[in-house]
Design a protein around this motif. Structure first.
Motif, PDB file in Angstrom:
ATOM      1  N   MET A   1       0.847  -1.186   0.000  1.00 11.73           N
ATOM      2  CA  MET A   1       0.000   0.000   0.000  1.00 11.73           C
ATOM      3  C   MET A   1       0.889   1.245   0.000  1.00 11.73           C
ATOM      4  O   MET A   1       1.857   1.328   0.730  1.00 11.73           O
ATOM      5  CB  MET A   1      -0.909  -0.017   1.226  1.00 11.73           C
ATOM      6  CG  MET A   1      -1.746   1.221   1.361  1.00 11.73           C
ATOM      7  SD  MET A   1      -2.809   1.138   2.804  1.00 11.73           S
ATOM      8  CE  MET A   1      -4.282   1.780   2.105  1.00 11.73           C
ATOM      9  N   ALA A   2       0.535   2.206  -0.817  1.00 13.62           N
ATOM     10  CA  ALA A   2       1.293   3.457  -0.900  1.00 13.62           C
ATOM     11  C   ALA A   2       1.105   4.268   0.381  1.00 13.62           C
ATOM     12  O   ALA A   2       0.075   4.169   1.050  1.00 13.62           O
ATOM     13  CB  ALA A   2       0.817   4.266  -2.092  1.00 13.62           C
ATOM     14  N   SER A   3       2.097   5.064   0.692  1.00 12.45           N
ATOM     15  CA  SER A   3       2.008   5.944   1.862  1.00 12.45           C
ATOM     16  C   SER A   3       0.910   6.976   1.655  1.00 12.45           C
ATOM     17  O   SER A   3       0.682   7.452   0.543  1.00 12.45           O
ATOM     18  CB  SER A   3       3.332   6.670   2.076  1.00 12.45           C
ATOM     19  OG  SER A   3       4.354   5.760   2.354  1.00 12.45           O
ATOM     20  N   ARG A   4       0.238   7.319   2.742  1.00 12.18           N
ATOM     21  CA  ARG A   4      -0.793   8.363   2.717  1.00 12.18           C
ATOM     22  C   ARG A   4      -0.522   9.329   3.841  1.00 12.18           C
ATOM     23  O   ARG A   4      -0.081   8.938   4.916  1.00 12.18           O
ATOM     24  CB  ARG A   4      -2.178   7.739   2.860  1.00 12.18           C
ATOM     25  CG  ARG A   4      -2.531   6.882   1.650  1.00 12.18           C
ATOM     26  CD  ARG A   4      -3.838   6.199   1.789  1.00 12.18           C
ATOM     27  NE  ARG A   4      -4.913   7.184   1.878  1.00 12.18           N
ATOM     28  CZ  ARG A   4      -6.195   6.869   1.976  1.00 12.18           C
ATOM     29  NH1 ARG A   4      -6.548   5.605   2.012  1.00 12.18           N
ATOM     30  NH2 ARG A   4      -7.110   7.787   2.046  1.00 12.18           N
ATOM     31  N   PHE A   5      -0.767  10.587   3.597  1.00 10.18           N
ATOM     32  CA  PHE A   5      -0.487  11.634   4.571  1.00 10.18           C
ATOM     33  C   PHE A   5      -1.685  12.556   4.698  1.00 10.18           C
ATOM     34  O   PHE A   5      -2.545  12.601   3.835  1.00 10.18           O
ATOM     35  CB  PHE A   5       0.734  12.455   4.129  1.00 10.18           C
ATOM     36  CG  PHE A   5       1.974  11.633   3.968  1.00 10.18           C
ATOM     37  CD1 PHE A   5       2.819  11.403   5.033  1.00 10.18           C
ATOM     38  CD2 PHE A   5       2.279  11.061   2.741  1.00 10.18           C
ATOM     39  CE1 PHE A   5       3.947  10.632   4.880  1.00 10.18           C
ATOM     40  CE2 PHE A   5       3.411  10.284   2.575  1.00 10.18           C
ATOM     41  CZ  PHE A   5       4.249  10.075   3.656  1.00 10.18           C
ATOM     42  N   ILE A   6      -1.693  13.330   5.774  1.00  7.77           N
ATOM     43  CA  ILE A   6      -2.728  14.334   5.991  1.00  7.77           C
ATOM     44  C   ILE A   6      -2.037  15.691   6.131  1.00  7.77           C
ATOM     45  O   ILE A   6      -0.965  15.797   6.724  1.00  7.77           O
ATOM     46  CB  ILE A   6      -3.571  14.021   7.249  1.00  7.77           C
ATOM     47  CG1 ILE A   6      -4.704  15.027   7.393  1.00  7.77           C
ATOM     48  CG2 ILE A   6      -2.711  13.976   8.486  1.00  7.77           C
ATOM     49  CD1 ILE A   6      -5.702  14.662   8.485  1.00  7.77           C
ATOM     50  N   LEU A   7      -2.626  16.700   5.541  1.00  7.39           N
ATOM     51  CA  LEU A   7      -2.123  18.064   5.656  1.00  7.39           C
ATOM     52  C   LEU A   7      -3.181  18.882   6.377  1.00  7.39           C
ATOM     53  O   LEU A   7      -4.321  18.990   5.913  1.00  7.39           O
ATOM     54  CB  LEU A   7      -1.858  18.670   4.269  1.00  7.39           C
ATOM     55  CG  LEU A   7      -1.523  20.154   4.248  1.00  7.39           C
ATOM     56  CD1 LEU A   7      -0.190  20.424   4.963  1.00  7.39           C
ATOM     57  CD2 LEU A   7      -1.481  20.663   2.817  1.00  7.39           C
ATOM     58  N   LEU A   8      -2.820  19.424   7.520  1.00 10.33           N
ATOM     59  CA  LEU A   8      -3.716  20.311   8.255  1.00 10.33           C
ATOM     60  C   LEU A   8      -3.158  21.724   8.128  1.00 10.33           C
ATOM     61  O   LEU A   8      -1.975  21.956   8.371  1.00 10.33           O
ATOM     62  CB  LEU A   8      -3.789  19.901   9.728  1.00 10.33           C
ATOM     63  CG  LEU A   8      -4.297  18.487  10.001  1.00 10.33           C
ATOM     64  CD1 LEU A   8      -4.190  18.159  11.476  1.00 10.33           C
ATOM     65  CD2 LEU A   8      -5.728  18.335   9.524  1.00 10.33           C
ATOM     66  N   LEU A   9      -4.001  22.655   7.743  1.00  2.27           N
ATOM     67  CA  LEU A   9      -3.576  24.046   7.596  1.00  2.27           C
ATOM     68  C   LEU A   9      -3.875  24.784   8.895  1.00  2.27           C
ATOM     69  O   LEU A   9      -5.010  24.810   9.354  1.00  2.27           O
ATOM     70  CB  LEU A   9      -4.303  24.696   6.421  1.00  2.27           C
ATOM     71  CG  LEU A   9      -4.113  24.001   5.081  1.00  2.27           C
ATOM     72  CD1 LEU A   9      -4.960  24.678   4.013  1.00  2.27           C
ATOM     73  CD2 LEU A   9      -2.660  23.966   4.674  1.00  2.27           C
ATOM     74  N   PHE A  10      -2.844  25.389   9.474  1.00  2.09           N
ATOM     75  CA  PHE A  10      -2.986  26.103  10.739  1.00  2.09           C
ATOM     76  C   PHE A  10      -3.015  27.599  10.466  1.00  2.09           C
ATOM     77  O   PHE A  10      -2.168  28.123   9.739  1.00  2.09           O
ATOM     78  CB  PHE A  10      -1.817  25.764  11.671  1.00  2.09           C
ATOM     79  CG  PHE A  10      -1.866  26.517  12.970  1.00  2.09           C
ATOM     80  CD1 PHE A  10      -2.773  26.180  13.957  1.00  2.09           C
ATOM     81  CD2 PHE A  10      -0.996  27.560  13.204  1.00  2.09           C
ATOM     82  CE1 PHE A  10      -2.825  26.867  15.154  1.00  2.09           C
ATOM     83  CE2 PHE A  10      -1.039  28.258  14.404  1.00  2.09           C
ATOM     84  CZ  PHE A  10      -1.957  27.912  15.368  1.00  2.09           C
ATOM     85  N   GLU A  11      -3.972  28.274  11.018  1.00  2.21           N
ATOM     86  CA  GLU A  11      -4.116  29.709  10.841  1.00  2.21           C
ATOM     87  C   GLU A  11      -3.666  30.410  12.127  1.00  2.21           C
ATOM     88  O   GLU A  11      -4.403  30.480  13.093  1.00  2.21           O
ATOM     89  CB  GLU A  11      -5.562  30.050  10.512  1.00  2.21           C
ATOM     90  CG  GLU A  11      -6.050  29.367   9.256  1.00  2.21           C
ATOM     91  CD  GLU A  11      -7.553  29.437   9.068  1.00  2.21           C
ATOM     92  OE1 GLU A  11      -8.254  29.939   9.973  1.00  2.21           O
ATOM     93  OE2 GLU A  11      -8.028  28.978   8.033  1.00  2.21           O
ATOM     94  N   ASP A  12      -2.427  30.932  12.122  1.00  2.00           N
ATOM     95  CA  ASP A  12      -1.938  31.652  13.300  1.00  2.00           C
ATOM     96  C   ASP A  12      -2.298  33.138  13.203  1.00  2.00           C
ATOM     97  O   ASP A  12      -3.062  33.545  12.327  1.00  2.00           O
ATOM     98  CB  ASP A  12      -0.433  31.435  13.484  1.00  2.00           C
ATOM     99  CG  ASP A  12       0.402  32.050  12.378  1.00  2.00           C
ATOM    100  OD1 ASP A  12      -0.145  32.774  11.526  1.00  2.00           O
ATOM    101  OD2 ASP A  12       1.622  31.804  12.374  1.00  2.00           O
ATOM    102  N   ALA A  13      -1.742  33.960  14.072  1.00  2.00           N
ATOM    103  CA  ALA A  13      -2.084  35.379  14.136  1.00  2.00           C
ATOM    104  C   ALA A  13      -1.726  36.124  12.845  1.00  2.00           C
ATOM    105  O   ALA A  13      -2.305  37.172  12.553  1.00  2.00           O
ATOM    106  CB  ALA A  13      -1.385  36.022  15.321  1.00  2.00           C
ATOM    107  N   SER A  14      -0.787  35.599  12.058  1.00  2.00           N
ATOM    108  CA  SER A  14      -0.392  36.291  10.822  1.00  2.00           C
ATOM    109  C   SER A  14      -1.319  35.956   9.646  1.00  2.00           C
ATOM    110  O   SER A  14      -1.219  36.579   8.590  1.00  2.00           O
ATOM    111  CB  SER A  14       1.046  35.924  10.450  1.00  2.00           C
ATOM    112  OG  SER A  14       1.136  34.566  10.082  1.00  2.00           O
ATOM    113  N   PHE A  15      -2.223  34.993   9.808  1.00  2.00           N
ATOM    114  CA  PHE A  15      -3.129  34.594   8.737  1.00  2.00           C
ATOM    115  C   PHE A  15      -4.126  35.709   8.455  1.00  2.00           C
ATOM    116  O   PHE A  15      -4.713  36.276   9.360  1.00  2.00           O
ATOM    117  CB  PHE A  15      -3.873  33.316   9.132  1.00  2.00           C
ATOM    118  CG  PHE A  15      -4.884  32.867   8.116  1.00  2.00           C
ATOM    119  CD1 PHE A  15      -4.477  32.323   6.915  1.00  2.00           C
ATOM    120  CD2 PHE A  15      -6.233  33.008   8.362  1.00  2.00           C
ATOM    121  CE1 PHE A  15      -5.399  31.905   5.965  1.00  2.00           C
ATOM    122  CE2 PHE A  15      -7.167  32.593   7.434  1.00  2.00           C
ATOM    123  CZ  PHE A  15      -6.750  32.046   6.227  1.00  2.00           C
TER     124      PHE A  15
END
Length: 70
Positions: A1-15
């Motif tokens: 099985m191929a590797s799978r990843f998750i990307l979480l976008l974080f919105e800090d004070a500069s967003f």
């Protein structure tokens, strides 16, 4: 099985969000479609608002409800 990843976008004070939530979702969706066309993305969903923040050495704290809330 191929590797799978998750990307979480974080919105800090500069967003700096777009003026309305729908415009921001549309921008992220276009980005995701471009990645999918290259075979990089399998899927993507917006997370629900709310939840609990977990930090090492600190008590958990509830997060605000609603899209984009922190």
């Amino acid at each position: 099985m191929a590797s799978r990843f998750i990307l979480l976008l974080f919105e800090d004070a500069s967003f700096r969000p777009l003026p309305d939530h729908a415009a921001m979702v549309s921008e992220y969706a276009a980005w995701g479609r471009a990645l999918a066309e290259r075979g990089v993305v399998l899927g993507g969903e917006e997370l629900d608002g709310g939840g609990v923040e977990l930090s090492p050495g600190a008590p958990s704290r509830p997060l605000a409800e609603g899209p984009g809330a922190l």
